[in-house]
Scaffold this motif. Structure first.
Motif, PDB file in Angstrom:
ATOM      1  N   ARG A 175      -7.638  -5.229   0.151  1.00 40.62           N
ATOM      2  CA  ARG A 175      -8.675  -6.268   0.245  1.00 40.62           C
ATOM      3  C   ARG A 175      -8.001  -7.641   0.309  1.00 40.62           C
ATOM      4  O   ARG A 175      -7.834  -8.308  -0.705  1.00 40.62           O
ATOM      5  CB  ARG A 175      -9.603  -6.191  -0.968  1.00 40.62           C
ATOM      6  CG  ARG A 175     -10.541  -5.022  -0.866  1.00 40.62           C
ATOM      7  CD  ARG A 175     -11.217  -4.720  -2.184  1.00 40.62           C
ATOM      8  NE  ARG A 175     -12.094  -3.582  -2.038  1.00 40.62           N
ATOM      9  CZ  ARG A 175     -11.671  -2.328  -1.953  1.00 40.62           C
ATOM     10  NH1 ARG A 175     -10.372  -2.062  -1.993  1.00 40.62           N
ATOM     11  NH2 ARG A 175     -12.518  -1.338  -1.805  1.00 40.62           N
ATOM     12  N   PHE A 190      -4.008  -0.499  -9.047  1.00 35.31           N
ATOM     13  CA  PHE A 190      -4.591  -1.835  -8.894  1.00 35.31           C
ATOM     14  C   PHE A 190      -3.965  -2.582  -7.721  1.00 35.31           C
ATOM     15  O   PHE A 190      -4.660  -3.247  -6.942  1.00 35.31           O
ATOM     16  CB  PHE A 190      -4.393  -2.653 -10.174  1.00 35.31           C
ATOM     17  CG  PHE A 190      -5.553  -2.502 -11.138  1.00 35.31           C
ATOM     18  CD1 PHE A 190      -6.831  -2.893 -10.754  1.00 35.31           C
ATOM     19  CD2 PHE A 190      -5.363  -1.978 -12.399  1.00 35.31           C
ATOM     20  CE1 PHE A 190      -7.908  -2.755 -11.626  1.00 35.31           C
ATOM     21  CE2 PHE A 190      -6.429  -1.826 -13.280  1.00 35.31           C
ATOM     22  CZ  PHE A 190      -7.704  -2.217 -12.893  1.00 35.31           C
ATOM     23  N   TRP A 233      -2.606  -1.363  -5.103  1.00 35.51           N
ATOM     24  CA  TRP A 233      -3.100  -0.761  -3.863  1.00 35.51           C
ATOM     25  C   TRP A 233      -4.502  -1.286  -3.542  1.00 35.51           C
ATOM     26  O   TRP A 233      -4.788  -1.675  -2.422  1.00 35.51           O
ATOM     27  CB  TRP A 233      -3.101   0.762  -4.005  1.00 35.51           C
ATOM     28  CG  TRP A 233      -3.509   1.462  -2.754  1.00 35.51           C
ATOM     29  CD1 TRP A 233      -2.724   1.736  -1.672  1.00 35.51           C
ATOM     30  CD2 TRP A 233      -4.817   1.943  -2.435  1.00 35.51           C
ATOM     31  NE1 TRP A 233      -3.448   2.365  -0.708  1.00 35.51           N
ATOM     32  CE2 TRP A 233      -4.742   2.506  -1.138  1.00 35.51           C
ATOM     33  CE3 TRP A 233      -6.033   1.963  -3.109  1.00 35.51           C
ATOM     34  CZ2 TRP A 233      -5.848   3.082  -0.516  1.00 35.51           C
ATOM     35  CZ3 TRP A 233      -7.139   2.535  -2.486  1.00 35.51           C
ATOM     36  CH2 TRP A 233      -7.040   3.094  -1.195  1.00 35.51           C
ATOM     37  N   TYR A 234      -5.338  -1.328  -4.602  1.00 35.21           N
ATOM     38  CA  TYR A 234      -6.720  -1.801  -4.441  1.00 35.21           C
ATOM     39  C   TYR A 234      -6.743  -3.236  -3.914  1.00 35.21           C
ATOM     40  O   TYR A 234      -7.489  -3.572  -2.997  1.00 35.21           O
ATOM     41  CB  TYR A 234      -7.426  -1.709  -5.805  1.00 35.21           C
ATOM     42  CG  TYR A 234      -8.810  -2.276  -5.834  1.00 35.21           C
ATOM     43  CD1 TYR A 234      -9.881  -1.515  -5.372  1.00 35.21           C
ATOM     44  CD2 TYR A 234      -9.052  -3.549  -6.331  1.00 35.21           C
ATOM     45  CE1 TYR A 234     -11.164  -2.024  -5.400  1.00 35.21           C
ATOM     46  CE2 TYR A 234     -10.336  -4.063  -6.363  1.00 35.21           C
ATOM     47  CZ  TYR A 234     -11.391  -3.300  -5.889  1.00 35.21           C
ATOM     48  OH  TYR A 234     -12.658  -3.809  -5.912  1.00 35.21           O
ATOM     49  N   GLN A 243       0.847  -1.210   0.000  1.00 33.63           N
ATOM     50  CA  GLN A 243       0.000   0.000   0.000  1.00 33.63           C
ATOM     51  C   GLN A 243       0.874   1.249   0.000  1.00 33.63           C
ATOM     52  O   GLN A 243       0.643   2.201  -0.748  1.00 33.63           O
ATOM     53  CB  GLN A 243      -0.887   0.023   1.239  1.00 33.63           C
ATOM     54  CG  GLN A 243      -2.122  -0.844   1.109  1.00 33.63           C
ATOM     55  CD  GLN A 243      -2.943  -0.810   2.391  1.00 33.63           C
ATOM     56  OE1 GLN A 243      -3.204   0.255   2.936  1.00 33.63           O
ATOM     57  NE2 GLN A 243      -3.317  -1.973   2.874  1.00 33.63           N
TER      58      GLN A 243
END
Lengths: 337, 202
Positions: A295, A288, A290-291, A224
């Motif tokens: 999750r 992407f 990071w996304y 992140q």
């Protein structure tokens, strides 16, 4: 107009140097964060192997730069003019970063030894380690950043400004530091993914499961951070580049005209690729990554692929950027015409 | 302490390049390395008068070498401290100290320092220091059949040639480097700007 094909040694040296400094500084930040969130042992599990890879990279960079000079056997002469030469300072800081960083890495590698092996070390030495390590880490990080600064100043130096109009712009130091940040953050991301996969293979050892779940958490946090840094820096670069181009155009002289002409003729395709790859790597793929990092249960493989892809794109983009950077010097003009 | 420099009367120079060859001969430079270069500058156009067209053109030659600047940009940037300026203002490269990093080449506005592929070093005009110290004149000045060149204390050269200047096309604006060459501009260049005609050669 010449292509800067004789400058590959400088391109490799600068990229490997900046990448190493970036990784070193990013490692320091991640290690500090990991030690606070978990404990020193887990932090060391995360960062030490990545640290050890830097040594060979730095030595490779040094070997590459020797290809640029005519008399490599006289390389120590390059330390003779620290008073006024940014090039001498760059070499000195690079060497010092390599030595101090190397000593730090060796001391840090001790944490990977088994407790029994560590017992065999002299007691005084063992007791001094917790004080010695952070001091060396700080010194090495500062030396590394001083190297990047000196490397940028070689080209930004006002004494070169008359001839090297393409270099004597704030874009030069911004490019060098953005490189350091983006390459450092993303290379570290790739290193952490590698480290995690390696720990995963050793899952059968006692206590490995617990370690693995802690390490996965740290890995996601680190990615992140790395994605955030690269997205922020690509933003900075994309603001700086148009300002740089406009200011080249605004100052009407033959050198600037030649540089701008190169960028939309001979180098147009490379220039497009540089921007496209930087945006794809540091922008889209990092976003992407990071996304997926926030999750945890989402697709592991895709997550790793995003980070590796982002790094590869940014590395390729930076190689092209440095090639274009030296291309701006290849307009050899006698007497300014 | 004097500051040596060169003076060239561009109206007298016929572009024979004897200075360039004498320099190469004395320094033992291979083809491709020229400490002194002779730039050919020219321009003009066809003019129509009535039904006929006539060429209205001009050309002149400009010998140039290291200008042994008062504030040379090559000197402070050299990482090896191989470049020095002596009591007579001569800027010299110690080739035993030089490692051939090209940095002085990047700094010089006039392309004076040149890289020797075979020796891995950079070298440039040294004002024929050995000859001058022994009481002689630099090889280029000696060789000029038109006696267009002079050398000596730059202040004396400037004083004895009123109107002499460094602001001749195509030499780049010297910034604050203080180049110690001065020229009597060619008459054709007072109101017209030419371009370099022998770019490949220099």
């Amino acid at each position: 107009m010449n292509y800067p094909d004789h400058e590959w040694s400088l391109i490799i040296f600068n990229i490997l140097g900046d990448l190493s400094v970036g990784v070193f500084v990013a490692l320091g930040i991640v290690h500090f964060y990991a030690a606070r969130k978990t404990d020193a042992k887990q932090a060391s599990q995360l960062s030490t192997r990545a640290l050890l890879v830097l040594g060979p990279i730095l030595v490779l960079g040094m070997l590459a730069v020797l290809g640029h000079v005519g008399n490599p056997e006289r390389m120590f002469n390059m330390l003779s003019n620290l008073d006024t030469s940014w090039l001498a300072r760059e070499v000195a800081f690079y060497g010092a970063f390599l030595v101090v960083g190397g000593v730090f890495a060796v001391l840090q590698a001790i944490t990977l030894l088994s407790p029994a092996q560590q017992e065999r070390l002299p007691e005084g030495f063992r007791k001094a380690l917790p004080t010695l390590r952070p001091i060396l880490a700080w010194v090495a990080a500062l030396l590394g950043l001083a190297f990047v600064f000196s490397a940028a100043m070689i080209y930004y130096d006002p004494r070169l400004a008359a001839r090297q109009t393409g270099w004597a712009h704030l874009y030069t130091p911004i490019l060098f530091f953005a490189d350091t940040g983006m390459l450092g953050a993303l290379a570290l991301g790739v290193g952490f993914v590698g480290n995690y996969l390696w720990l995963q293979r050793k899952q059968k050892e006692p206590g490995a499961k617990e370690t693995l779940s802690i390490q996965e958490g740290l890995l996601r946090d680190a990615i992140q951070g790395a994605s955030f840094v690269s997205i922020a820096l690509i933003g900075v670069l994309f603001v700086t580049i148009p300002i740089y181009l406009v200011s080249l155009g605004a100052e009407n002289n033959n050198l600037n005209e030649a540089i701008l002409d190169m960028l939309h003729t001979d180098f147009a395709m490379l220039w497009f690729l540089r921007l496209f790859l930087a945006f794809t790597g540091a922008g889209i793929l990092s976003a992407f990554a990071w996304y997926l990092a926030v999750r945890p249960q989402r697709r592991q493989r895709l997550f790793y692929l995003m980070i590796v892809g982002a790094f590869v794109c940014v590395l390729a983009s930076e190689v092209i950027a440095r090639y274009l950077f030296y291309g701006r010097n290849a307009v050899l003009l006698i007497g300014g015409m | 302490m004097a500051q040596y420099g060169f003076y060239v009367d561009l109206n007298a120079c016929i572009g024979c390049k004897a200075c360039q060859m004498a320099c190469k001969d004395r320094a033992g430079n291979e083809p491709g390395i020229n400490w002194r270069r002779v730039i050919e500058v020219g321009g003009g156009e066809w003019r129509q008068s009535g039904t006929s067209w006539t060429p209205d053109i001009f050309a002149y030659f400009l010998p140039t070498a290291c200008h042994h600047c008062s504030n040379p940009p090559c000197l402070p940037v050299c990482p090896t401290a191989a470049i020095s300026k002596d009591d007579n203002g001569i800027v010299k490269i110690n080739v035993e100290q030089c490692i051939g990093c090209h940095y002085c080449e990047w700094a010089c506005l006039w392309g004076a320092p040149q890289f020797y592929e075979d020796r891995g070093i950079v070298d440039k005009c040294d004002f024929c220091k050995d000859i001058v110290d022994a009481g002689g004149s630099p090889a280029c000045v000696e060789a000029c059949p038109m006696r267009a060149m002079e050398w000596g204390d730059i202040e004396e050269l400037r004083a004895s040639h009123p109107g002499a200047t460094f602001a001749v096309v195509p030499l780049a604006d010297p910034q604050d480097f203080g180049p110690n060459s001065t020229y009597t501009a060619h008459v054709a260049s007072t109101d017209r700007v030419g371009e370099i005609l022998n770019q490949e050669e220099i």
